[in-house]
Design an enzyme around this catalytic site. Sequence first.
Site, PDB file in Angstrom:
ATOM      1  N   LYS A   7      30.350  51.230   1.205  1.00 28.15           N
ATOM      2  CA  LYS A   7      29.033  50.797   1.669  1.00 28.15           C
ATOM      3  C   LYS A   7      28.569  51.641   2.856  1.00 28.15           C
ATOM      4  O   LYS A   7      27.392  51.975   2.982  1.00 28.15           O
ATOM      5  CB  LYS A   7      29.072  49.323   2.032  1.00 28.15           C
ATOM      6  CG  LYS A   7      29.157  48.391   0.826  1.00 28.15           C
ATOM      7  CD  LYS A   7      29.110  46.942   1.267  1.00 28.15           C
ATOM      8  CE  LYS A   7      28.972  46.004   0.081  1.00 28.15           C
ATOM      9  NZ  LYS A   7      30.099  46.076  -0.838  1.00 28.15           N
TER      10      LYS A   7
ATOM     11  N   GLU B 234      25.863  44.499   9.891  1.00 22.53           N
ATOM     12  CA  GLU B 234      24.423  44.661   9.731  1.00 22.53           C
ATOM     13  C   GLU B 234      23.680  43.491  10.360  1.00 22.53           C
ATOM     14  O   GLU B 234      24.233  42.396  10.506  1.00 22.53           O
ATOM     15  CB  GLU B 234      24.051  44.729   8.246  1.00 22.53           C
ATOM     16  CG  GLU B 234      24.505  45.968   7.535  1.00 22.53           C
ATOM     17  CD  GLU B 234      24.053  45.998   6.098  1.00 22.53           C
ATOM     18  OE1 GLU B 234      24.006  47.097   5.528  1.00 22.53           O
ATOM     19  OE2 GLU B 234      23.740  44.934   5.530  1.00 22.53           O
TER      20      GLU B 234
ATOM     21  N   HIS C  91      27.317  33.923  -1.006  1.00 24.16           N
ATOM     22  CA  HIS C  91      26.861  35.302  -1.206  1.00 24.16           C
ATOM     23  C   HIS C  91      27.123  35.791  -2.632  1.00 24.16           C
ATOM     24  O   HIS C  91      27.091  36.994  -2.887  1.00 24.16           O
ATOM     25  CB  HIS C  91      27.526  36.257  -0.201  1.00 24.16           C
ATOM     26  CG  HIS C  91      27.360  35.821   1.215  1.00 24.16           C
ATOM     27  ND1 HIS C  91      26.156  35.834   1.865  1.00 24.16           N
ATOM     28  CD2 HIS C  91      28.257  35.329   2.111  1.00 24.16           C
ATOM     29  CE1 HIS C  91      26.310  35.382   3.097  1.00 24.16           C
ATOM     30  NE2 HIS C  91      27.574  35.067   3.270  1.00 24.16           N
TER      31      HIS C  91
ATOM     32  N   ARG D 150      28.053  50.365 -12.073  1.00 23.22           N
ATOM     33  CA  ARG D 150      28.546  49.787 -13.319  1.00 23.22           C
ATOM     34  C   ARG D 150      27.453  48.934 -13.929  1.00 23.22           C
ATOM     35  O   ARG D 150      26.393  48.729 -13.330  1.00 23.22           O
ATOM     36  CB  ARG D 150      29.770  48.908 -13.041  1.00 23.22           C
ATOM     37  CG  ARG D 150      29.511  47.845 -11.976  1.00 23.22           C
ATOM     38  CD  ARG D 150      30.699  46.933 -11.757  1.00 23.22           C
ATOM     39  NE  ARG D 150      30.573  46.105 -10.566  1.00 23.22           N
ATOM     40  CZ  ARG D 150      29.899  44.961 -10.492  1.00 23.22           C
ATOM     41  NH1 ARG D 150      29.261  44.521 -11.552  1.00 23.22           N
ATOM     42  NH2 ARG D 150      29.849  44.278  -9.360  1.00 23.22           N
TER      43      ARG D 150
END
Length: 682
Positions: A116, A200, A235, A292
């Site tokens: 990420k 973040e 999440h 994917r």
Amino acid sequence: MIRTLLIANRGEIACRVARSARAMGIRTVAVYSEADAAAPHVRACDEAWPIGPAAAADSYLKADVILDVARRAGADAVHPGYGFLSENAGFARACEAAGVVFVGPPAAAIEAMGSKAGAKALMEKAGVPLVPGYHGDDQDPGRLAAAAREIGFPVLLKASAGGGGKGMRVVRAEAELAAAIESAKREGRASFGDDRLIVEKYLERPRHVEVQVFADRHGSTVHLFERDCSAQRRHQKILEEAPAPDLDPGTRAAMGKAAVAAAEAVGYVGAGTVEFILDASGSFHFMEMNTRLQVEHPVTELITGLDLVALQLRVAAGEKLPFAQAALGIDGHAVEVRLYAEDPARDFFPQTGPLTRLRFPSGPGIRVDSGVEEGGAVTVHYDPMIAKVIAHGRDRREALARLAAALGRTEVVGVTTNAGFLKRLVEHPEVVAGPIDTGFVGREIAVLAPAGEAAPDAVLAVAGLAEMLALDETAKAAARRTGDPHSPWARADGWRLNDAAHHDLVLQDGGQEAGRMRTVRMTHEAGAWTALVDHPTGGASPLRLAGTRDADGGLELRIDGVRQAATVVADGDRRVVFLAGRSWPLVLDDPFAAGDAEEGGEGRLTAPMPAKVIRVAAAVGDRVARGAVLLVLEAMKMEHSMAAPAAGTVTRLAVAEGDLVEEGAELVVLEPGDPEDGVAGA
């Protein structure tokens, strides 16, 4: 050209890939663990090879074993599905070295987007907007904590190599930070073998909107529009729809363009998904790219009319995309929900157990993708998803209405599921009005997953009628065997000397937290039954019932003259009533059953499912407050904190870190009492 395809996965995606491949005339090869020897994906393929024990690390994640099967089976290509090795760059390279086509992007693209932190650096260079955050290499907890303070709370910790909500924590205050960093790192390491984190800014009330991209090996990249995945718990997505509701054409075009730019920046090939956060102002920010096929790909298929798996196989074989961006359009609306074996009323705790009954609906606009079947089981070894239930309609309201009706006709017995939660979700006025944000489920959880909801009287009455009809069938069968049709034992109407004929049934209401016992008095007269629920308390009105029962538990009945259909499934002493689009678990009390009630109580903490103890936060003698975390379990690669059920002193600690425990196993025993000044647990 691909002649033989090995499917390096299991469950519904393996069945899905097999279906598309065989329609193209491609021979399919399945692999399976010891736990999956009788699984549907094994039968869906032309042949199947065993690859090891149940644990994924010893079977589906063994790249060398899978490639050995590919060689021995003569496979030209390997489709990794989603999960397991699908985003493993090493596996993609190993396929190439073995002369086998990897149905997915190049290894370099997987590596570029697999981190990420690295992906965000690339996207920044490509001009794709980002959420403010820290993506650095220094992973010292102190540096991560400093970054969080610099960004400003609330912040979101995310496993750099992760996905699916694993290794992700929202931190709203500095006091929570150290424990959250430790937990996120531990979960990331367990799930992905990598404990690196990014930090973040946590955007309040955002939408999660992702764009499906597709690229071939000839320089053509397109987007297949977007999906809204804002309905989430922990999440993890639970409802996905395409297209995203109330997205203006300008934003749709800009997001599509940014997604294509992201894919081209890493030389992408095949199917991929670029995920964005859409804030309250309508601005979008890059989150990550999934290299994917996604679980939610069916909604894109339904609005575009494309078979994404077939398209993957054609691109992997070197063919060009058969269309340009301008030729693509949106047809109607599609919505998908993930039917899980989990208990929404207990913080969506995963469930395991046999699938005693598993029935799915069909009809116009309805599609169900599943990799399990009736008689199978949900085990601790794999994800607890049972199926994806998908609906397509001319517009969003029609799609949601069809999906709600389909969920009302879905029947699962043997494990607790989120079916009722999903039906309430798709019928919720705010969802129907749309759009919602990622915090919606958390805010509305009391409505979507009500705790202690009592079964209506009609449900108890239907359960009673089913028992009476079954008893009547048994009595008549016994009379036929005796050859005396006039035998008084052929009667099942509850005849009594000097009393009105009746049966009293005691049912434990499984929908109530306390497991309240409910009494149903069934009285037979004039060819019908009357049910009086909880009659000792008074105040209840009798319900008049008549009906017939089929061998599969289906009932055609009338309740106070109103014609209805219901199903009552018996599983030992358990009964599940399906009525009016809902299901209700009950337990029939047998007054002749021997045995004492199991000891327990508020001072005893037991394992809610099979799991591994990964952290113990208390010791014998500790004084703890109600709600204090005493230990942490890991099940299905997710962490679950076990809190003290009451204030008291720890008198027994039955487990240690690293122990494997079965469902119901004793973990901690407390002696009730105020914790005074010392409180253990964190």
